[in-house]
Design a protein around this motif. Structure first.
Motif, PDB file in Angstrom:
ATOM      1  N   ALA A 151       4.165 -15.153   4.381  1.00  0.00           N
ATOM      2  CA  ALA A 151       5.073 -14.133   3.853  1.00  0.00           C
ATOM      3  C   ALA A 151       4.352 -12.821   3.533  1.00  0.00           C
ATOM      4  O   ALA A 151       4.846 -11.734   3.854  1.00  0.00           O
ATOM      5  CB  ALA A 151       5.782 -14.658   2.602  1.00  0.00           C
ATOM      6  N   GLU A 152       3.185 -12.906   2.919  1.00  0.00           N
ATOM      7  CA  GLU A 152       2.466 -11.688   2.549  1.00  0.00           C
ATOM      8  C   GLU A 152       2.039 -10.895   3.785  1.00  0.00           C
ATOM      9  O   GLU A 152       2.189  -9.663   3.844  1.00  0.00           O
ATOM     10  CB  GLU A 152       1.241 -12.039   1.709  1.00  0.00           C
ATOM     11  CG  GLU A 152       0.487 -10.825   1.181  1.00  0.00           C
ATOM     12  CD  GLU A 152      -0.656 -11.208   0.255  1.00  0.00           C
ATOM     13  OE1 GLU A 152      -1.486 -10.325  -0.037  1.00  0.00           O
ATOM     14  OE2 GLU A 152      -0.719 -12.379  -0.166  1.00  0.00           O
ATOM     15  N   ASP A 153       1.518 -11.616   4.797  1.00  0.00           N
ATOM     16  CA  ASP A 153       1.124 -10.951   6.037  1.00  0.00           C
ATOM     17  C   ASP A 153       2.340 -10.362   6.747  1.00  0.00           C
ATOM     18  O   ASP A 153       2.266  -9.271   7.322  1.00  0.00           O
ATOM     19  CB  ASP A 153       0.409 -11.936   6.961  1.00  0.00           C
ATOM     20  CG  ASP A 153      -0.921 -12.408   6.391  1.00  0.00           C
ATOM     21  OD1 ASP A 153      -1.566 -11.614   5.678  1.00  0.00           O
ATOM     22  OD2 ASP A 153      -1.303 -13.552   6.651  1.00  0.00           O
ATOM     23  N   ALA A 154       3.441 -11.098   6.720  1.00  0.00           N
ATOM     24  CA  ALA A 154       4.663 -10.616   7.378  1.00  0.00           C
ATOM     25  C   ALA A 154       5.181  -9.351   6.701  1.00  0.00           C
ATOM     26  O   ALA A 154       5.672  -8.430   7.367  1.00  0.00           O
ATOM     27  CB  ALA A 154       5.735 -11.704   7.353  1.00  0.00           C
ATOM     28  N   TYR A 155       5.077  -9.295   5.377  1.00  0.00           N
ATOM     29  CA  TYR A 155       5.526  -8.090   4.661  1.00  0.00           C
ATOM     30  C   TYR A 155       4.646  -6.889   5.033  1.00  0.00           C
ATOM     31  O   TYR A 155       5.154  -5.778   5.239  1.00  0.00           O
ATOM     32  CB  TYR A 155       5.469  -8.318   3.159  1.00  0.00           C
ATOM     33  CG  TYR A 155       6.005  -7.151   2.357  1.00  0.00           C
ATOM     34  CD1 TYR A 155       7.363  -7.068   2.054  1.00  0.00           C
ATOM     35  CD2 TYR A 155       5.166  -6.120   1.932  1.00  0.00           C
ATOM     36  CE1 TYR A 155       7.869  -5.991   1.345  1.00  0.00           C
ATOM     37  CE2 TYR A 155       5.662  -5.044   1.230  1.00  0.00           C
ATOM     38  CZ  TYR A 155       7.010  -4.988   0.926  1.00  0.00           C
ATOM     39  OH  TYR A 155       7.498  -3.915   0.235  1.00  0.00           O
ATOM     40  N   ALA A 156       3.332  -7.114   5.124  1.00  0.00           N
ATOM     41  CA  ALA A 156       2.429  -6.025   5.503  1.00  0.00           C
ATOM     42  C   ALA A 156       2.747  -5.534   6.917  1.00  0.00           C
ATOM     43  O   ALA A 156       2.772  -4.328   7.180  1.00  0.00           O
ATOM     44  CB  ALA A 156       0.976  -6.493   5.408  1.00  0.00           C
ATOM     45  N   TRP A 157       3.000  -6.479   7.836  1.00  0.00           N
ATOM     46  CA  TRP A 157       3.346  -6.075   9.202  1.00  0.00           C
ATOM     47  C   TRP A 157       4.653  -5.292   9.219  1.00  0.00           C
ATOM     48  O   TRP A 157       4.777  -4.290   9.919  1.00  0.00           O
ATOM     49  CB  TRP A 157       3.475  -7.299  10.108  1.00  0.00           C
ATOM     50  CG  TRP A 157       3.986  -6.934  11.461  1.00  0.00           C
ATOM     51  CD1 TRP A 157       3.257  -6.465  12.514  1.00  0.00           C
ATOM     52  CD2 TRP A 157       5.348  -6.954  11.891  1.00  0.00           C
ATOM     53  NE1 TRP A 157       4.079  -6.198  13.583  1.00  0.00           N
ATOM     54  CE2 TRP A 157       5.372  -6.492  13.232  1.00  0.00           C
ATOM     55  CE3 TRP A 157       6.547  -7.326  11.295  1.00  0.00           C
ATOM     56  CZ2 TRP A 157       6.543  -6.393  13.967  1.00  0.00           C
ATOM     57  CZ3 TRP A 157       7.722  -7.231  12.022  1.00  0.00           C
ATOM     58  CH2 TRP A 157       7.712  -6.769  13.340  1.00  0.00           C
ATOM     59  N   LEU A 158       5.645  -5.759   8.437  1.00  0.00           N
ATOM     60  CA  LEU A 158       6.929  -5.052   8.374  1.00  0.00           C
ATOM     61  C   LEU A 158       6.734  -3.632   7.873  1.00  0.00           C
ATOM     62  O   LEU A 158       7.352  -2.688   8.398  1.00  0.00           O
ATOM     63  CB  LEU A 158       7.890  -5.808   7.454  1.00  0.00           C
ATOM     64  CG  LEU A 158       9.263  -5.148   7.212  1.00  0.00           C
ATOM     65  CD1 LEU A 158      10.052  -5.070   8.510  1.00  0.00           C
ATOM     66  CD2 LEU A 158      10.043  -5.906   6.143  1.00  0.00           C
ATOM     67  N   ASP A 159       5.876  -3.452   6.893  1.00  0.00           N
ATOM     68  CA  ASP A 159       5.596  -2.125   6.354  1.00  0.00           C
ATOM     69  C   ASP A 159       5.058  -1.207   7.450  1.00  0.00           C
ATOM     70  O   ASP A 159       5.526  -0.083   7.632  1.00  0.00           O
ATOM     71  CB  ASP A 159       4.595  -2.258   5.206  1.00  0.00           C
ATOM     72  CG  ASP A 159       4.431  -0.965   4.430  1.00  0.00           C
ATOM     73  OD1 ASP A 159       5.304  -0.088   4.548  1.00  0.00           O
ATOM     74  OD2 ASP A 159       3.430  -0.822   3.710  1.00  0.00           O
ATOM     75  N   PHE A 160       4.067  -1.699   8.200  1.00  0.00           N
ATOM     76  CA  PHE A 160       3.499  -0.908   9.283  1.00  0.00           C
ATOM     77  C   PHE A 160       4.519  -0.663  10.391  1.00  0.00           C
ATOM     78  O   PHE A 160       4.589   0.427  10.959  1.00  0.00           O
ATOM     79  CB  PHE A 160       2.262  -1.598   9.866  1.00  0.00           C
ATOM     80  CG  PHE A 160       1.030  -1.427   9.029  1.00  0.00           C
ATOM     81  CD1 PHE A 160       0.401  -0.195   8.936  1.00  0.00           C
ATOM     82  CD2 PHE A 160       0.496  -2.489   8.334  1.00  0.00           C
ATOM     83  CE1 PHE A 160      -0.737  -0.026   8.168  1.00  0.00           C
ATOM     84  CE2 PHE A 160      -0.642  -2.333   7.562  1.00  0.00           C
ATOM     85  CZ  PHE A 160      -1.265  -1.099   7.483  1.00  0.00           C
ATOM     86  N   ALA A 161       5.310  -1.698  10.720  1.00  0.00           N
ATOM     87  CA  ALA A 161       6.275  -1.569  11.813  1.00  0.00           C
ATOM     88  C   ALA A 161       7.339  -0.527  11.483  1.00  0.00           C
ATOM     89  O   ALA A 161       7.707   0.289  12.338  1.00  0.00           O
ATOM     90  CB  ALA A 161       6.929  -2.925  12.087  1.00  0.00           C
ATOM     91  N   LEU A 162       7.840  -0.528  10.259  1.00  0.00           N
ATOM     92  CA  LEU A 162       8.854   0.452   9.874  1.00  0.00           C
ATOM     93  C   LEU A 162       8.280   1.863   9.874  1.00  0.00           C
ATOM     94  O   LEU A 162       8.945   2.816  10.293  1.00  0.00           O
ATOM     95  CB  LEU A 162       9.418   0.112   8.490  1.00  0.00           C
ATOM     96  CG  LEU A 162      10.292  -1.143   8.418  1.00  0.00           C
ATOM     97  CD1 LEU A 162      10.732  -1.394   6.977  1.00  0.00           C
ATOM     98  CD2 LEU A 162      11.515  -1.002   9.320  1.00  0.00           C
ATOM     99  N   PHE A 163       7.046   1.994   9.414  1.00  0.00           N
ATOM    100  CA  PHE A 163       6.407   3.307   9.452  1.00  0.00           C
ATOM    101  C   PHE A 163       6.212   3.765  10.901  1.00  0.00           C
ATOM    102  O   PHE A 163       6.403   4.944  11.226  1.00  0.00           O
ATOM    103  CB  PHE A 163       5.058   3.266   8.724  1.00  0.00           C
ATOM    104  CG  PHE A 163       4.350   4.589   8.695  1.00  0.00           C
ATOM    105  CD1 PHE A 163       4.803   5.620   7.886  1.00  0.00           C
ATOM    106  CD2 PHE A 163       3.237   4.815   9.487  1.00  0.00           C
ATOM    107  CE1 PHE A 163       4.158   6.845   7.853  1.00  0.00           C
ATOM    108  CE2 PHE A 163       2.585   6.032   9.469  1.00  0.00           C
ATOM    109  CZ  PHE A 163       3.053   7.053   8.645  1.00  0.00           C
TER     110      PHE A 163
END
Length: 313
Positions: free
Chosen positions: A33-45
């Protein structure tokens, strides 16, 4: 800026909570979950950056194109490069690596009784003028990008990778992210390392990246546009950078390396400020597959050529 960052964080949290987290739970992958949230942050940016570049550059390309788009397949390959680069895991890996380096660096300095030699430490005036500090970060990072770009052309093994970028004969704003993965890794470590060294605040780093990436997208746009006699020496224009992509600028004979500020080319004698010149682009001496091949083939050829260059072939 803090308000924008707060709204962005709230949107990211909402998407994660209502879309990504339920999927992870259903697939029994909550450990990620933590890694997925970090990836989502980068992907949205990354998506936001693509949307801004499209909104700025696409109308310009439709307004006054340098040439008509005849090689749609090559443009689609560039689009694939862009989405893989900005939505992939590379930014996440670079962030994790550099964050670890930063923690170790600051820990070592603290134990030695020293303060990190950030830009604000060297110029205390910047502490009370955040806008001036932000501009200083952009200038220093742009200076670093100028020298990285020159190095890409100067070293044979690095040019073997960077030639993928220069081989494009149908240049558009999508061409900005047309690079070998290894080249992207080097660029991420180079840029992030300088940002950490000069102390760019985490809240300002995304804005710096957005400005420089928008400048690069615009400079690659298929638009007949320059900024006039004075403006051409203040900001990199599509005309200025198109001269860099002309066949005569390939390899070690490059001109116009600057990303945002042409003053670096002006100072170091690598500038070509001719106006009204919009030459064809490409690197005809390089393998044809680097221009017309697919993503995977270009990556394989770039890697093979880099190994050959290191081995003296």
């Amino acid at each position: 800026m803090s308000t924008i960052a707060s709204l962005y964080a709230e949107a990211t949290g909402w998407i994660f909570e209502h879309a990504l987290q339920p999927l992870l739970y259903a697939l029994e992958l909550m450990d990620w979950a933590e890694d997925a949230y970090a990836w989502l942050d980068f992907a949205l940016f990354g998506l936001f950056g693509i949307a801004v570049a499209w909104a700025v550059c696409r109308p310009l390309e439709a307004w006054r194109p340098v040439e008509s788009v005849s090689q749609h397949g090559a443009v689609r390959t560039d689009m694939l490069y862009t989405f893989l680069n900005r939505l992939g895991v590379l930014p996440l890996l670079a962030f994790v690596f550099l964050a670890s380096v930063q923690a170790a660096w600051e820990g070592w300095l603290t134990e030695a009784g020293l303060l990190p030699p950030t830009l604000e430490e060297l110029a205390p005036l910047l502490r009370d003028h955040p806008v001036l500090a932000f501009a200083a970060y952009v200038v220093v990072l742009d200076f670093g990008e100028y020298w990285r770009h020159r190095a890409q052309h100067a070293f044979r093994w690095w040019w073997a990778l960077h030639a993928i970028h220069h081989a494009q004969r149908q240049m558009t704003f999508w061409t900005d992210d047309r690079n070998h993965v290894l080249d992207d890794i080097i660029a991420a470590v180079w840029f992030g390392g300088i940002a950490l060294l000069i102390g760019v605040p985490p809240g300002q780093f995304p804005a710096v990246v957005l400005i420089l990436r928008l400048a690069e997208s615009l400079s690659h746009a298929n638009v007949r546009l320059d900024y006039g006699r004075l403006g051409e020496r203040l900001l990199v224009s599509p005309r200025f950078h198109r001269l860099h992509h002309a066949p005569l600028s390939a390899g070690a004979h490059g001109r116009n390396y600057a990303v945002l500020l042409p003053i670096w080319d002006w100072i170091f004698g690598t500038g070509d400020f001719r106006r009204g010149v919009f030459p064809p682009t490409g690197a005809p001496e390089e393998p044809e597959a680097l221009a017309s091949g697919g993503w995977l083939r270009q990556q394989a050829i770039g890697l093979r050529r880099m190994v050959g260059a290191i081995g003296g072939r």
